[in-house]
Design an enzyme around this catalytic site. Structure first.
Site, PDB file in Angstrom:
ATOM      1  N   ASN A 190      13.810  34.002  -5.450  1.00 14.17           N
ATOM      2  CA  ASN A 190      12.755  32.974  -5.516  1.00 14.17           C
ATOM      3  C   ASN A 190      13.205  31.786  -6.361  1.00 14.17           C
ATOM      4  OD1 ASN A 190      10.622  33.966  -3.945  1.00 14.17           O
ATOM      5  ND2 ASN A 190       9.936  35.338  -5.569  1.00 14.17           N
TER       6      ASN A 190
ATOM      7  N   HIS B 177      10.175  29.903  -3.209  1.00 13.92           N
ATOM      8  CA  HIS B 177       9.262  30.973  -2.774  1.00 13.92           C
ATOM      9  C   HIS B 177       9.162  31.103  -1.261  1.00 13.92           C
ATOM     10  CE1 HIS B 177       7.922  31.770  -6.838  1.00 13.92           C
ATOM     11  NE2 HIS B 177       7.287  32.824  -6.345  1.00 13.92           N
TER      12      HIS B 177
ATOM     13  N   GLU C  40       7.409  43.144  -3.635  1.00 17.33           N
ATOM     14  CA  GLU C  40       8.643  43.351  -2.859  1.00 17.33           C
ATOM     15  C   GLU C  40       8.990  44.839  -2.833  1.00 17.33           C
ATOM     16  OE1 GLU C  40       9.132  43.702  -6.413  1.00 17.33           O
ATOM     17  OE2 GLU C  40      11.259  43.246  -6.127  1.00 17.33           O
TER      18      GLU C  40
ATOM     19  N   ASP D 133      12.762  48.768  -3.046  1.00 15.17           N
ATOM     20  CA  ASP D 133      12.440  47.559  -3.815  1.00 15.17           C
ATOM     21  C   ASP D 133      13.599  46.578  -3.653  1.00 15.17           C
ATOM     22  OD1 ASP D 133      10.659  46.844  -6.679  1.00 15.17           O
ATOM     23  OD2 ASP D 133      12.553  45.800  -6.264  1.00 15.17           O
TER      24      ASP D 133
ATOM     25  N   ASP E 125       9.724  34.372   0.849  1.00 13.49           N
ATOM     26  CA  ASP E 125       8.800  34.917   1.874  1.00 13.49           C
ATOM     27  C   ASP E 125       9.562  35.251   3.165  1.00 13.49           C
ATOM     28  OD1 ASP E 125       6.724  34.605   0.158  1.00 13.49           O
ATOM     29  OD2 ASP E 125       5.776  32.919   1.197  1.00 13.49           O
TER      30      ASP E 125
HETATM   31  P1  GH3 Z   1      14.844  44.271  -9.506  1.00 16.15           P
HETATM   32  O1  GH3 Z   1      16.154  44.209  -8.829  1.00 16.15           O
HETATM   33  O2  GH3 Z   1      14.920  44.994 -10.800  1.00 16.15           O
HETATM   34  O3  GH3 Z   1      13.771  44.814  -8.619  1.00 16.15           O
HETATM   35  O4  GH3 Z   1      14.454  42.770  -9.894  1.00 16.15           O
HETATM   36  P2  GH3 Z   1      13.385  41.834  -9.202  1.00 16.15           P
HETATM   37  O5  GH3 Z   1      13.686  40.444  -9.601  1.00 16.15           O
HETATM   38  O6  GH3 Z   1      13.342  42.106  -7.758  1.00 16.15           O
HETATM   39  O7  GH3 Z   1      12.026  42.383  -9.814  1.00 16.15           O
HETATM   40  P3  GH3 Z   1      10.861  41.655 -10.592  1.00 16.15           P
HETATM   41  O8  GH3 Z   1       9.752  42.675 -10.645  1.00 16.15           O
HETATM   42  O9  GH3 Z   1      11.353  41.095 -11.889  1.00 16.15           O
HETATM   43  O10 GH3 Z   1      10.426  40.442  -9.679  1.00 16.15           O
HETATM   44  C1  GH3 Z   1       9.812  40.602  -8.455  1.00 16.15           C
HETATM   45  C2  GH3 Z   1       9.517  39.220  -7.916  1.00 16.15           C
HETATM   46  O11 GH3 Z   1       8.982  39.303  -6.584  1.00 16.15           O
HETATM   47  C3  GH3 Z   1       8.480  38.508  -8.736  1.00 16.15           C
HETATM   48  C4  GH3 Z   1       7.477  37.979  -7.736  1.00 16.15           C
HETATM   49  O12 GH3 Z   1       7.171  36.650  -7.943  1.00 16.15           O
HETATM   50  C5  GH3 Z   1       8.176  38.168  -6.410  1.00 16.15           C
HETATM   51  N1  GH3 Z   1       7.244  38.363  -5.314  1.00 16.15           N
HETATM   52  C6  GH3 Z   1       6.294  39.321  -5.163  1.00 16.15           C
HETATM   53  N2  GH3 Z   1       5.627  39.141  -4.011  1.00 16.15           N
HETATM   54  C7  GH3 Z   1       6.154  38.044  -3.409  1.00 16.15           C
HETATM   55  C8  GH3 Z   1       5.885  37.357  -2.174  1.00 16.15           C
HETATM   56  O13 GH3 Z   1       4.996  37.707  -1.391  1.00 16.15           O
HETATM   57  N3  GH3 Z   1       6.650  36.266  -1.890  1.00 16.15           N
HETATM   58  C9  GH3 Z   1       7.626  35.833  -2.731  1.00 16.15           C
HETATM   59  N4  GH3 Z   1       8.325  34.778  -2.356  1.00 16.15           N
HETATM   60  N5  GH3 Z   1       7.891  36.460  -3.879  1.00 16.15           N
HETATM   61  C10 GH3 Z   1       7.163  37.553  -4.218  1.00 16.15           C
HETATM   62 MG    MG Z   2      12.746  43.998  -7.049  1.00 12.07          MG
END
Ligand code: GH3
Ligand code: MG
Length: 295
Positions: A178, A183, A213, A170, A187
């Protein structure tokens, strides 16, 4: 594109081969039905086949039937070639799984357009399959496919008793990436992370996008030491240099949970996922950018 021609008459086979090569097909030949079947069932098999009906051993009808029953992971477009032209034979061939039917002696222009139509369908089939099994952003296996691969590996493990491992990864603070870089940059980080991880895995490992992610890696035949080594290689590949994006250089890291199934150990599918997930949670808890082995 590769095309198989199966015919027991050497002269017909040579003639067809010359014609198809003239049209730039890469020709694979079979001189009987058994050989045709074997070739069409092999991993790198042609997606197009012209099969003569009358052959010793397995005939063309048998080949169509067996291929349709046994080849499920890709589509083989099969054209039946035969001296028979009555409707009942066409119906029999199509019922056995043939896609098209050409009567001998064939007209060369007709053969060309029919093979071309088959090629279009085979191409389209392949594109659809890739679209259905891969993630559009990263090009990795999508969730459904990587879980299918994991299920197959687990079944193989239960049969062969060899060890294997999975890694749940992860990206760290991805939400912040982001928020800080946008965003689109997020990506780009995801795409680059996928490419970097793919580059350090072994050819027989599988990498998929489990969720936003979150990534899942299936490592056949690995014990705890090997799996941890691979995870460490992955970790370094991500954090060693920032990802260059249009919004600037983005420092990136990945936390991972590793779960290993020892030889002969019994575990359920959900149990295994849960183990790796729990180890990932510990990696996050201990400060991120690290690998934790499930115990
Ligand atoms: P942690 O270290 O605890 O994993 O924190 P984190 O911020 O990585 O985890 P969190 O679950 O709070 O946030 C994950 C973010 O990933 C939120 C979401 O908007 C973003 N995300 C998910 N899929 C995509 C994608 O395809 N593209 C982008 N740019 N962002 C994405
Ligand atoms: Mg994460």
């Amino acid at each position: 594109m590769k095309i198989l021609i199966a015919d027991d008459e050497p002269i017909s086979l040579l003639y067809l081969q010359a014609v198809l090569e003239e049209w730039d097909y890469e020709v694979v030949t079979a001189s009987d039905g058994n050989q045709a079947c074997e070739i069409l069932q092999s991993p790198d098999a042609p997606m197009l086949a012209i099969i003569d009906w009358m052959m010793p051993g397995m005939d063309g009808i048998d080949v169509c039937r067996v291929v349709r029953e046994s080849v499920k992971d890709r589509y083989v477009y099969m054209i039946m070639l035969t001296g028979k032209s009555e409707t009942e034979f066409i119906v029999e061939a199509m019922n056995a799984g043939a896609d098209d039917f050409i009567s001998k002696p064939f007209n060369i222009d007709e053969l060309q357009v029919r093979v071309r139509a088959g090629r279009r369908i085979a191409d389209l089939e392949q594109k659809l399959r890739i679209k259905a099994s891969h993630d559009a952003l990263t090009g990795l296996y999508n969730r459904g496919t990587i879980l299918e691969i994991l299920q197959k590996e687990l079944t193989r493990h239960q049969r062969n008793k060899h060890s294997f491992a999975i890694i749940f990864g992860d990206l760290d603070h991805f939400k912040r990436i982001n928020d800080d870089f946008g965003h689109l940059a997020g990506d780009m980080v995801l795409r680059e992370a996928a490419a970097r991880i793919s580059a350090v895995l072994r050819p027989y490992d599988s990498l998929g996008r489990y969720g936003g992610e979150e990534l899942l890696i299936v490592l056949p035949g690995c014990d705890a030491i090997e799996a941890t080594e691979i995870a460490e290689r992955v970790r370094l590949a991500i954090c060693n240099k920032p990802v260059t994006t249009d919004a600037g250089d983005v420092p990136t890291s990945l936390s991972m949970g590793v779960a290993v199934i020892a030889q002969g150990q019994q575990i359920s599918f959900n149990g295994l996922i849960h183990l790796a997930d729990a180890a990932l949670y510990i990696a996050k808890d201990k400060g991120r950018n690290r690998v934790e082995l499930a115990i």
